[in-house]
Design an enzyme around this catalytic site. Sequence first.
Site, PDB file in Angstrom:
ATOM      1  N   GLY A 127     110.388  15.751   5.392  1.00  0.00           N
ATOM      2  CA  GLY A 127     110.374  14.999   4.142  1.00  0.00           C
ATOM      3  C   GLY A 127     109.043  15.006   3.415  1.00  0.00           C
ATOM      4  O   GLY A 127     108.997  15.135   2.183  1.00  0.00           O
ATOM      5  N   ASN A 169     112.555   2.880   2.083  1.00  0.00           N
ATOM      6  CA  ASN A 169     112.481   2.977   3.538  1.00  0.00           C
ATOM      7  C   ASN A 169     112.107   1.675   4.225  1.00  0.00           C
ATOM      8  O   ASN A 169     112.356   1.502   5.420  1.00  0.00           O
ATOM      9  CB  ASN A 169     111.467   4.064   3.934  1.00  0.00           C
ATOM     10  CG  ASN A 169     110.112   3.850   3.288  1.00  0.00           C
ATOM     11  OD1 ASN A 169     109.997   3.856   2.063  1.00  0.00           O
ATOM     12  ND2 ASN A 169     109.086   3.685   4.098  1.00  0.00           N
ATOM     13  N   GLN A 205     115.611   8.507   3.451  1.00  0.00           N
ATOM     14  CA  GLN A 205     116.305   7.408   4.124  1.00  0.00           C
ATOM     15  C   GLN A 205     117.787   7.357   3.770  1.00  0.00           C
ATOM     16  O   GLN A 205     118.594   6.832   4.540  1.00  0.00           O
ATOM     17  CB  GLN A 205     115.656   6.061   3.771  1.00  0.00           C
ATOM     18  CG  GLN A 205     114.315   5.837   4.415  1.00  0.00           C
ATOM     19  CD  GLN A 205     114.368   5.745   5.932  1.00  0.00           C
ATOM     20  OE1 GLN A 205     115.375   5.366   6.514  1.00  0.00           O
ATOM     21  NE2 GLN A 205     113.282   6.112   6.579  1.00  0.00           N
ATOM     22  N   SER A 235     114.948  14.865   5.192  1.00  0.00           N
ATOM     23  CA  SER A 235     114.388  15.139   6.513  1.00  0.00           C
ATOM     24  C   SER A 235     115.477  15.041   7.571  1.00  0.00           C
ATOM     25  O   SER A 235     116.354  14.181   7.485  1.00  0.00           O
ATOM     26  CB  SER A 235     113.268  14.138   6.827  1.00  0.00           C
ATOM     27  OG  SER A 235     112.661  14.432   8.064  1.00  0.00           O
ATOM     28  N   HIS A 274     115.269  14.375  10.976  1.00  0.00           N
ATOM     29  CA  HIS A 274     115.204  13.465  12.124  1.00  0.00           C
ATOM     30  C   HIS A 274     115.651  12.037  11.811  1.00  0.00           C
ATOM     31  O   HIS A 274     115.710  11.194  12.702  1.00  0.00           O
ATOM     32  CB  HIS A 274     113.789  13.454  12.725  1.00  0.00           C
ATOM     33  CG  HIS A 274     112.765  12.728  11.916  1.00  0.00           C
ATOM     34  ND1 HIS A 274     112.284  11.486  12.275  1.00  0.00           N
ATOM     35  CD2 HIS A 274     112.114  13.063  10.778  1.00  0.00           C
ATOM     36  CE1 HIS A 274     111.373  11.099  11.400  1.00  0.00           C
ATOM     37  NE2 HIS A 274     111.255  12.042  10.479  1.00  0.00           N
ATOM     38  N   THR A 326     107.317  31.354   9.400  1.00  0.00           N
ATOM     39  CA  THR A 326     108.436  31.731  10.255  1.00  0.00           C
ATOM     40  C   THR A 326     109.486  30.623  10.256  1.00  0.00           C
ATOM     41  O   THR A 326     109.174  29.457  10.444  1.00  0.00           O
ATOM     42  CB  THR A 326     107.943  31.990  11.697  1.00  0.00           C
ATOM     43  OG1 THR A 326     106.954  33.014  11.670  1.00  0.00           O
ATOM     44  CG2 THR A 326     109.102  32.415  12.589  1.00  0.00           C
ATOM     45  N   CYS A 372     104.990   5.578   8.779  1.00  0.00           N
ATOM     46  CA  CYS A 372     103.832   6.375   8.375  1.00  0.00           C
ATOM     47  C   CYS A 372     102.599   5.515   8.118  1.00  0.00           C
ATOM     48  O   CYS A 372     101.510   6.016   7.931  1.00  0.00           O
ATOM     49  CB  CYS A 372     104.163   7.176   7.119  1.00  0.00           C
ATOM     50  SG  CYS A 372     105.559   8.288   7.364  1.00  0.00           S
TER      51      CYS A 372
END
Length: 405
Positions: free
Chosen positions: A95, A175, A203, A223, A225, A261, A349
């Site tokens: 994210g 969030n 979120q 994101s 996860h 990659t 965060c």
Amino acid sequence: MHCCRTAETDIIQLPFLLRNRHVMNKFIYLDNAATTRVRPEVADSMRPFLENMFANPAGVYTFAGKTNVTIEEEREKIARFIGAKAKEIYFTGGGSESDNWALKGIASANKEKGRHIITSKIEHPAILRTCEFLEKKGFEITYIDVDDKGFVDLKMLEKSIRADTILISIMLANNEIGTIEPVRKIAEIAKEHGVLFHTDAVQAYGHVDINVKEMGIDLMSVSGHKINGPKGIGFLYIRSGVRIENLIHGGSQERGMRAGTVNVAGIVGMGTATELAEASLKKRFEYETQLRDYMIDRVEREITGVRLNGDRKNRLSNNINFSFENANGEMILIMLDQMGICASAGSACSAGSVDPSHVLLAIGLPEKFVRNSLRITISYDTTKDDIDYTVDSLKQIVERLRKKI
């Protein structure tokens, strides 16, 4: 969140915890906004691409070609989930990268048109810190106010649009307090004025029904996860026709738009997590909403001096955010942790920050509540017994903290 223990903490904790030794083996995870458990189905889908199908997709041989086919299948799966085209999905590292790319990429590609960007005061740090960076590069940022529930002031937003405005970035759901913003209306305002619209949906993805075309979204950050997928993978939706500069330069991966990659296993995991989220979206929403409201009702009935932050109904189904008068939020977290309960005070965060939540300040929370917040984010795995145990623990903890004042 694990906070440093202080002498004051030990004085409060020791007798309390000695009387509660029987709960020390308890484990209840209520911090799903920070991250989520990888579902077994997700881990199983990733394993072949970590062990056997490990080829770099950039290779020209057949072995590598098989991984390329898989990536495109997952891209198509994710695109369908949000009503997009596969070619509009660009995989990223998560994210924060997606947010940085959206803002910096649009700013760089459109600086000849203008250098004005609009966002809100309650955005994730990945947006706010990026805006601060852009300000140092000569861009002007307008930070829109929100009301006491966290909703963006639409009149102020429209009045803030100028001839040199190139982007509006407002999150889909907050969030910390869970408020779901009126994204369709914001997108309509942006379109009327010929301004691009980006939303941070980190979120909201997998919790809210999203169709980027119907909602008028030009760019969207996601994101993996947050929806029981792996960490280190996300994507940026970029509507076809939007001009944007690259954030990461190097190889020609992601159709020359994002070098590096490709994280094949991560992409597969996110695709599987998306598939599972889509299949259970309605049931999870109903279950989590019922459990969320049950906890809110119990806390408000049984604990005095408590305030619910965010809108009561128009919020994420798994989000609960309280502030407690005369009960320090950090102390509540430490004591919950000792009772086997994982929660947080706000954005993961910002964990460890001594500053009060910028979101709570923006909604005008009274000073006596600002540093006393607790964020509970449940999941489909959370049970009513988990909630009852948590509320019972909170009652003891808050009462004990208030006696120390």
